[in-house]
Structures are given as C-alpha cells and as structure tokens.
Design a protein around this motif. Sequence first.
Motif, short mmCIF file in Angstrom:
data_model
loop_
_atom_site.label_atom_id
_atom_site.label_comp_id
_atom_site.label_asym_id
_atom_site.label_seq_id
_atom_site.Cartn_x
_atom_site.Cartn_y
_atom_site.Cartn_z
N ILE A 95 -85.83 -57.71 43.57
CA ILE A 95 -86.32 -58.90 44.64
C ILE A 95 -87.62 -58.71 45.34
CG2 ILE A 95 -85.19 -60.15 46.65
CD1 ILE A 95 -82.50 -59.24 46.19
N ASN A 96 -88.37 -59.86 45.26
CA ASN A 96 -89.42 -59.71 45.83
C ASN A 96 -89.35 -60.88 46.89
OD1 ASN A 96 -92.24 -59.90 46.70
ND2 ASN A 96 -93.16 -60.45 44.74
N GLN A 97 -89.13 -60.26 47.96
CA GLN A 97 -89.09 -60.93 49.36
C GLN A 97 -90.26 -61.22 49.94
OE1 GLN A 97 -85.75 -58.21 51.06
NE2 GLN A 97 -85.52 -59.86 52.22
N CYS A 98 -91.72 -60.79 49.29
CA CYS A 98 -92.86 -61.10 49.97
C CYS A 98 -93.14 -62.59 49.31
CB CYS A 98 -93.77 -60.18 49.59
SG CYS A 98 -93.46 -58.40 50.26
N ASP A 99 -94.37 -62.84 49.67
CA ASP A 99 -94.95 -64.20 49.16
C ASP A 99 -95.37 -63.88 47.95
OD1 ASP A 99 -94.49 -65.19 51.53
OD2 ASP A 99 -96.26 -64.73 52.50
N GLY A 100 -95.26 -64.80 46.82
CA GLY A 100 -95.91 -64.76 45.56
C GLY A 100 -94.96 -64.81 44.37
N ASP A 101 -95.45 -64.37 43.48
CA ASP A 101 -94.42 -64.45 42.09
C ASP A 101 -93.12 -63.58 42.23
OD1 ASP A 101 -96.51 -65.84 40.90
OD2 ASP A 101 -97.53 -63.96 40.38
N SER A 102 -92.02 -64.14 41.79
CA SER A 102 -90.78 -63.76 41.92
C SER A 102 -89.82 -64.07 40.60
CB SER A 102 -90.26 -63.70 43.31
OG SER A 102 -88.93 -63.24 43.53
N PRO A 103 -89.17 -63.38 40.17
CA PRO A 103 -88.32 -63.75 39.17
C PRO A 103 -87.29 -64.55 39.71
CG PRO A 103 -87.95 -61.19 39.26
CD PRO A 103 -89.23 -61.72 40.32
N LEU A 104 -86.79 -64.29 41.00
CA LEU A 104 -85.67 -65.03 41.84
C LEU A 104 -86.56 -65.66 42.81
CD1 LEU A 104 -83.09 -62.36 41.65
CD2 LEU A 104 -83.20 -64.51 40.35
N PRO A 105 -87.01 -66.98 42.86
CA PRO A 105 -87.94 -67.63 43.84
C PRO A 105 -87.10 -68.17 44.99
CG PRO A 105 -87.65 -69.15 41.94
CD PRO A 105 -87.00 -67.62 41.50
N ALA A 106 -85.81 -68.12 44.97
CA ALA A 106 -85.13 -68.13 46.21
C ALA A 106 -85.24 -66.93 47.43
CB ALA A 106 -83.54 -68.12 45.83
N PHE A 107 -85.65 -66.01 46.80
CA PHE A 107 -85.95 -64.88 47.84
C PHE A 107 -87.42 -64.73 48.38
CE2 PHE A 107 -82.35 -63.61 45.25
CZ PHE A 107 -81.30 -63.39 46.55
N SER A 108 -88.37 -65.51 47.66
CA SER A 108 -89.48 -65.28 48.13
C SER A 108 -89.85 -65.68 49.44
CB SER A 108 -90.43 -66.43 47.16
OG SER A 108 -91.78 -66.07 47.55
N SER A 109 -90.74 -65.08 50.20
CA SER A 109 -91.08 -65.41 51.67
C SER A 109 -89.83 -65.11 52.56
CB SER A 109 -91.65 -66.67 51.90
OG SER A 109 -92.77 -66.85 51.29
#
Length: 135
Positions: free
Chosen positions: A8-22
């Motif tokens: 999960i990439n909770q930081c801003d930017g590219d994420s395979p699961l955009p729901a968790f971005s930012s």
Amino acid sequence: MPINNVDINQCDGDSPLPAFSSSHHCDLATTECVPTPKQGFRRGAYRCYCKSNFYHPDVDLQFGQTYYEGELIEKAHAESLLSGQRLHDFRCLPCREGCERCVRDESCYLQYGLMLRSLILCFQSFAAPLSSFSL
C-alpha cells in the motif's frame, strides 16, 4: 488473489491501489512522506522524513535519524481518534536562520567568543611594544 504481498502506498503518487493514495498522516508543513517497500498490505508502510531546513526534535536518536515511522504515526492517530484529542505531535522543528541542514537547534555559522578575542587582543597589545626593545 492474495493481497498480502501487495504494498500500500499511502504517500502521494503512483499506487497499485489508488484508494490509499495520500492517506498518510505526515505533517505536510515539516515532513515528506516516503513509502517503505515490501511491507505488504498494511497501514503505516511509510516514513515521514524531515524536509530541508527542518530537524528531528529528538536529538538523542542514534545515527542521526531524520524521520518518523509511519507505523507509530498510524497507531498514535488511531489513539487520537479514540480519545478525541491529539495525543502526539510528529513534526520536525525549523533550523535556525540561514541553515539548510541541521541536526539540532544550533547555529550553522561560527560564533566568535568575545571574551577570548578580547583576551588575545590585550595580550598582543602588551607583547607588541616589548618585541621592539633590543637587548
């Protein structure tokens, strides 16, 4: 499909699961979110690094740590929601004027010791006339 291996990439930017971005809880004014890879499908897989011109307030940390662990921030955020008040503050402190990098609240410039300079000047003033006498 197992999702335990998906980061999960909770930081801003590219994420395979955009729901968790930012969805990180880094202080946007003083820190920058950086994802921690290979942590799997869980919250807090990031670090909040101090931005330029800021330093980590805990100067007792070994190896000059300049970040907060996302896992601790997520835990503190959950506790804050349960208690109804902000319990922890994960901010970096500003460096002194003119400092781009610092590790604690110290000046980046050389500070002159007025007493030491005065003592040396007095000694030089006393010794200079003595050196002109020849024996």
